[in-house]
Write a protein that holds these residues in place. Structure first.
Motif, PDB file in Angstrom:
ATOM      1  N   GLY A  46      -1.861   2.491  -6.964  1.00 46.39           N
ATOM      2  CA  GLY A  46      -1.132   1.930  -8.089  1.00 46.39           C
ATOM      3  C   GLY A  46      -1.480   0.469  -8.261  1.00 46.39           C
ATOM      4  N   ALA A  47      -1.402  -0.006  -9.497  1.00 46.04           N
ATOM      5  CA  ALA A  47      -1.683  -1.404  -9.785  1.00 46.04           C
ATOM      6  C   ALA A  47      -0.859  -1.826 -10.988  1.00 46.04           C
ATOM      7  CB  ALA A  47      -3.162  -1.618 -10.063  1.00 46.04           C
ATOM      8  N   GLU A  48      -0.417  -3.072 -10.950  1.00 44.39           N
ATOM      9  CA  GLU A  48       0.301  -3.602 -12.101  1.00 44.39           C
ATOM     10  C   GLU A  48       0.149  -5.110 -12.158  1.00 44.39           C
ATOM     11  OE1 GLU A  48       4.848  -4.137 -11.299  1.00 44.39           O
ATOM     12  OE2 GLU A  48       4.250  -2.161 -10.564  1.00 44.39           O
ATOM     13  N   PRO A  49       0.101  -5.631 -13.382  1.00 41.38           N
ATOM     14  CA  PRO A  49       0.047  -7.093 -13.519  1.00 41.38           C
ATOM     15  C   PRO A  49       1.410  -7.676 -13.151  1.00 41.38           C
ATOM     16  CG  PRO A  49       0.090  -6.032 -15.679  1.00 41.38           C
ATOM     17  CD  PRO A  49       0.033  -4.937 -14.662  1.00 41.38           C
ATOM     18  N   ILE A  50       1.414  -8.784 -12.434  1.00 46.53           N
ATOM     19  CA  ILE A  50       2.680  -9.412 -12.034  1.00 46.53           C
ATOM     20  C   ILE A  50       2.778 -10.853 -12.523  1.00 46.53           C
ATOM     21  CG2 ILE A  50       3.080  -7.897 -10.070  1.00 46.53           C
ATOM     22  CD1 ILE A  50       1.974 -10.139  -8.272  1.00 46.53           C
ATOM     23  N   GLY A  51       1.794 -11.291 -13.242  1.00 44.10           N
ATOM     24  CA  GLY A  51       1.781 -12.637 -13.785  1.00 44.10           C
ATOM     25  C   GLY A  51       0.433 -12.883 -14.431  1.00 44.10           C
ATOM     26  N   ALA A  58      -1.528  -1.420  -4.807  1.00 41.72           N
ATOM     27  CA  ALA A  58      -0.945  -0.754  -3.638  1.00 41.72           C
ATOM     28  C   ALA A  58      -1.634   0.581  -3.397  1.00 41.72           C
ATOM     29  CB  ALA A  58       0.553  -0.544  -3.845  1.00 41.72           C
ATOM     30  N   VAL A  59      -1.846   0.883  -2.129  1.00 38.52           N
ATOM     31  CA  VAL A  59      -2.379   2.176  -1.713  1.00 38.52           C
ATOM     32  C   VAL A  59      -1.309   2.827  -0.837  1.00 38.52           C
ATOM     33  CG1 VAL A  59      -4.244   3.424  -0.564  1.00 38.52           C
ATOM     34  CG2 VAL A  59      -4.733   1.264  -1.742  1.00 38.52           C
ATOM     35  N   THR A  60      -0.948   4.057  -1.182  1.00 40.34           N
ATOM     36  CA  THR A  60       0.094   4.787  -0.467  1.00 40.34           C
ATOM     37  C   THR A  60      -0.513   5.993   0.225  1.00 40.34           C
ATOM     38  OG1 THR A  60       1.707   4.152  -2.152  1.00 40.34           O
ATOM     39  CG2 THR A  60       2.319   5.965  -0.711  1.00 40.34           C
ATOM     40  N   ALA A  61      -0.087   6.224   1.466  1.00 38.55           N
ATOM     41  CA  ALA A  61      -0.490   7.431   2.198  1.00 38.55           C
ATOM     42  C   ALA A  61       0.766   8.164   2.635  1.00 38.55           C
ATOM     43  CB  ALA A  61      -1.330   7.083   3.416  1.00 38.55           C
ATOM     44  N   LYS A  78       3.073   2.289   2.361  1.00 40.41           N
ATOM     45  CA  LYS A  78       2.483   1.679   1.170  1.00 40.41           C
ATOM     46  C   LYS A  78       2.041   0.275   1.546  1.00 40.41           C
ATOM     47  CE  LYS A  78       4.204   2.146  -3.014  1.00 40.41           C
ATOM     48  NZ  LYS A  78       5.046   1.975  -4.237  1.00 40.41           N
ATOM     49  N   GLN A  79       0.732   0.074   1.555  1.00 36.73           N
ATOM     50  CA  GLN A  79       0.140  -1.228   1.822  1.00 36.73           C
ATOM     51  C   GLN A  79      -0.251  -1.833   0.484  1.00 36.73           C
ATOM     52  OE1 GLN A  79      -0.255  -2.604   4.955  1.00 36.73           O
ATOM     53  NE2 GLN A  79      -1.040  -4.468   4.063  1.00 36.73           N
ATOM     54  N   ALA A  80       0.097  -3.085   0.285  1.00 36.44           N
ATOM     55  CA  ALA A  80      -0.159  -3.713  -1.010  1.00 36.44           C
ATOM     56  C   ALA A  80      -0.830  -5.069  -0.830  1.00 36.44           C
ATOM     57  CB  ALA A  80       1.157  -3.870  -1.774  1.00 36.44           C
ATOM     58  N   GLY A  81      -1.326  -5.553  -1.944  1.00 36.61           N
ATOM     59  CA  GLY A  81      -1.928  -6.875  -1.963  1.00 36.61           C
ATOM     60  C   GLY A  81      -1.695  -7.512  -3.319  1.00 36.61           C
ATOM     61  N   ILE A  82      -1.624  -8.821  -3.304  1.00 38.33           N
ATOM     62  CA  ILE A  82      -1.561  -9.591  -4.536  1.00 38.33           C
ATOM     63  C   ILE A  82      -2.915 -10.258  -4.685  1.00 38.33           C
ATOM     64  CG2 ILE A  82      -0.487 -11.518  -5.757  1.00 38.33           C
ATOM     65  CD1 ILE A  82       2.071 -10.918  -4.157  1.00 38.33           C
TER      66      ILE A  82
END
Length: 152
Positions: A46-51, A58-61, A78-82
């Protein structure tokens, strides 16, 4: 000197564990079973703009392990990154978000899944290497086939 307003930018701002869940709904009785468990692994992206120029990817397993028809354990992480992504042509933005960002995040997710399984008292589940480029290309081809089918 290059103009800073047009220089492409791709930077990791932060990597973090966004969500983690472990369930052993049939413990302790199921732990006495001697049968070989079945392991089912599902991945999500998943991906979304936050600014302005900032994206969370985010990648979910989800790992479900069963013995017969009973759940031995279920792990979801769920591991995510900005990521700061600026001054990138529109046609290159989606591949960066769908390929480059998950390639950075995924090794952390693999380590977390393996560690949680081990800490829960089970052998580690090691997620296979992923080719996010092949996944992206397959999704694009499928979307193209869907559009072609809608036209016909």
């Amino acid at each position: 000197m290059a103009d800073e307003t047009s220089t492409p930018v791709f930077q990791i701002q932060r990597l973090y564990l966004k969500d983690l869940s472990l369930e052993q709904p049939n413990s302790p009785q199921i732990l006495l079973e001697q049968a070989q468990p079945q392991v089912d692994i599902n991945l999500g992206l998943g991906a979304e703009p936050i600014g302005d120029g900032m994206f969370e990817v985010a990648v979910t397993a989800t790992v479900t392990t069963k013995v017969a028809d009973k759940v031995l354990f279920l792990v979801e992480a769920k591991q995510a990154g900005i990521f700061e992504i600026r001054n990138i042509p529109d046609d290159q933005l989606q591949p960066i978000i769908a390929i480059a960002c998950p390639n950075i995040i995924y090794p952390y997710l693999r380590a977390i899944i393996s560690d949680v399984c081990t800490r829960a008292g089970f052998p580690p589940v090691v997620l296979a290497e992923m080719n996010f480029q092949a996944m992206y290309e397959a999704q694009q081809a499928q979307a193209g086939n869907g559009a072609a089918a809608a036209i016909n």
